[in-house]
Design a protein around this motif. Sequence first.
Motif, mmCIF file in Angstrom:
data_model
loop_
_atom_site.group_PDB
_atom_site.id
_atom_site.type_symbol
_atom_site.label_atom_id
_atom_site.label_comp_id
_atom_site.label_asym_id
_atom_site.label_seq_id
_atom_site.Cartn_x
_atom_site.Cartn_y
_atom_site.Cartn_z
ATOM 1 N N ALA A 158 39.246 32.920 5.561
ATOM 2 C CA ALA A 158 39.160 31.728 6.418
ATOM 3 C C ALA A 158 38.903 32.188 7.847
ATOM 4 O O ALA A 158 39.570 33.094 8.336
ATOM 5 C CB ALA A 158 40.461 30.937 6.351
ATOM 6 N N ASP A 159 37.939 31.579 8.522
ATOM 7 C CA ASP A 159 37.718 31.894 9.935
ATOM 8 C C ASP A 159 38.540 30.925 10.787
ATOM 9 O O ASP A 159 38.770 29.780 10.404
ATOM 10 C CB ASP A 159 36.228 31.880 10.301
ATOM 11 C CG ASP A 159 35.459 30.752 9.625
ATOM 12 O OD1 ASP A 159 36.098 29.844 9.049
ATOM 13 O OD2 ASP A 159 34.220 30.781 9.679
ATOM 14 N N MET A 160 39.007 31.405 11.932
ATOM 15 C CA MET A 160 39.988 30.649 12.718
ATOM 16 C C MET A 160 39.510 30.283 14.115
ATOM 17 O O MET A 160 40.235 29.620 14.849
ATOM 18 C CB MET A 160 41.273 31.476 12.893
ATOM 19 C CG MET A 160 41.908 32.030 11.642
ATOM 20 S SD MET A 160 43.494 32.833 11.999
ATOM 21 C CE MET A 160 42.951 34.383 12.737
ATOM 22 N N ALA A 214 34.635 22.707 16.698
ATOM 23 C CA ALA A 214 33.483 21.875 16.341
ATOM 24 C C ALA A 214 32.751 22.431 15.127
ATOM 25 O O ALA A 214 31.704 21.934 14.750
ATOM 26 C CB ALA A 214 32.533 21.772 17.527
ATOM 27 N N CYS A 215 33.303 23.498 14.516
ATOM 28 C CA CYS A 215 32.664 24.054 13.318
ATOM 29 C C CYS A 215 33.616 23.948 12.129
ATOM 30 O O CYS A 215 33.367 24.495 11.071
ATOM 31 C CB CYS A 215 32.246 25.507 13.559
ATOM 32 S SG CYS A 215 30.934 26.062 12.456
ATOM 33 N N GLY A 216 34.747 23.263 12.350
ATOM 34 C CA GLY A 216 35.658 23.020 11.227
ATOM 35 C C GLY A 216 36.541 24.198 10.855
ATOM 36 O O GLY A 216 37.209 24.166 9.819
ATOM 37 N N CYS A 219 36.827 35.381 15.627
ATOM 38 C CA CYS A 219 35.478 35.652 16.127
ATOM 39 C C CYS A 219 34.394 35.639 15.043
ATOM 40 O O CYS A 219 33.722 36.645 14.831
ATOM 41 C CB CYS A 219 35.460 36.994 16.860
ATOM 42 S SG CYS A 219 34.142 37.077 18.092
ATOM 43 N N GLU A 220 34.256 34.503 14.380
ATOM 44 C CA GLU A 220 33.117 34.329 13.469
ATOM 45 C C GLU A 220 31.893 33.896 14.250
ATOM 46 O O GLU A 220 30.761 34.263 13.918
ATOM 47 C CB GLU A 220 33.445 33.279 12.393
ATOM 48 C CG GLU A 220 32.419 33.190 11.266
ATOM 49 C CD GLU A 220 31.165 32.424 11.646
ATOM 50 O OE1 GLU A 220 30.063 32.849 11.234
ATOM 51 O OE2 GLU A 220 31.269 31.423 12.356
ATOM 52 N N GLU A 221 32.109 33.085 15.301
ATOM 53 C CA GLU A 221 30.993 32.426 15.998
ATOM 54 C C GLU A 221 30.214 33.361 16.902
ATOM 55 O O GLU A 221 29.076 33.089 17.243
ATOM 56 C CB GLU A 221 31.525 31.260 16.850
ATOM 57 C CG GLU A 221 32.166 30.139 16.040
ATOM 58 C CD GLU A 221 31.130 29.270 15.334
ATOM 59 O OE1 GLU A 221 29.919 29.552 15.455
ATOM 60 O OE2 GLU A 221 31.544 28.328 14.646
HETATM 61 ZN ZN ZN Z 1 31.547 27.865 11.048
#
Ligand code: ZN
Length: 385
Positions: A71-73, A96-98, A129-131
């Motif tokens: 899961a990304d946070m 804003a990316c859920g 830090c996925e984005e």
């Molecule tokens: Zn996303």
Amino acid sequence: MLKQAHAISEELIEWRRDLHMHPEIGFELHRTSKIVADELERMGYRVRRGVGKTGVVAEIGEGGKVIAIRADMDALPILEQNDHDYVSKNIGAMHACGHDSHTAMALGAALLLSKEKLPGRVRFLFQPCEETTDEEGKSGAQRMSAEGAMDGVDYIIAQHVDPSKPVGTIGINAGPSSGGVDAWYAEIKGIGGHGAHPDKTIDPFYLLAHIILALNAIISRRINPFEPAVISIGSISGGFTENVIPESVKITGTLRFTNEKVHKQIHEEMERAFDVARALGGDYELRYELGGPPMINDTMVSQVIEQTGNDLLGAENVGQIEKTLGAEDFGEFMKHAPGAMFTLGTQKQGHEGYLLHHPKFDLDERALPIGTAMLVETAKRFLDS
Ligand SMILES: [Zn+2]
Ligand SMILES: [Zn+2]
């Protein structure tokens, strides 16, 4: 499984809204990761904090296979424009990316799995830090993988909300479903001077005008039309006042691809486009920050997810993933073990037009138990197989 997930709906919503109100960006997820790690410890997980800066790795069960759920946070630097009562309190940051819901659903899955007798191990990867990437160009998945988060993992799964699809549906298919990404940064160099005497200068704006045309023609004129790819300009900056031609201008952008050969070709073509600056008497510097690879879902893992979806939601509610060249650093984890990501329909009435990264993005929280059940049931099937 759906019933069990529905029974924890309130917790799911509470987690999600709390995270939504307190969004954090990049690797600076101190509050978020503390909440996640504390909750997982309370559930009886073996928790490692600070994996890849603010990532959390938590495992439960003994022996057998290891199934990872990611899961990304992280949130985005966006000023939220919603007016619901759980609106972001960190002005200029927004989920804003859920990813608030990804985190909440993974916590829900962790809670349900903690009550099961497992024939193997489930490992949760809560990643920062996925984005974006840090100053060294590394994303959360890269940092966590480098610190052993994927060691011993047999399969990995993840989900992403899809606000364009109705609640009660998922999307899954094998093969590429998101793009590889590079950021690019360039400086066009000319000779500055008085705005009244352009003949005594090499005007970098003039050079740039030609380069922009050449850049925009790469995809349409040079790349095989059956190979999806994108080059976009994100910023242009240069000059200080109206009557001075500056020395240089800067331009940045992003590029996307699903095929490594095309990736290389785009780099070559971009050099040619920027070379126009030299042909016209100026110069340029161009550099790339290489982002994540394209995300390519494993065939077998995709099939297990699809079957789980068929059984939980009905085959009519299991569709294909809406393919996108949006980047997703989950591909980094899939370098270490076969995996797949499915999409979860979360369309909310009144928010249909507000897709991912929109300041009015929101999701229908009735989807939360569905995503939770999908994660738990899929993980259990892998352990049982
Ligand atoms: Zn996303
Ligand atoms: Zn995003």
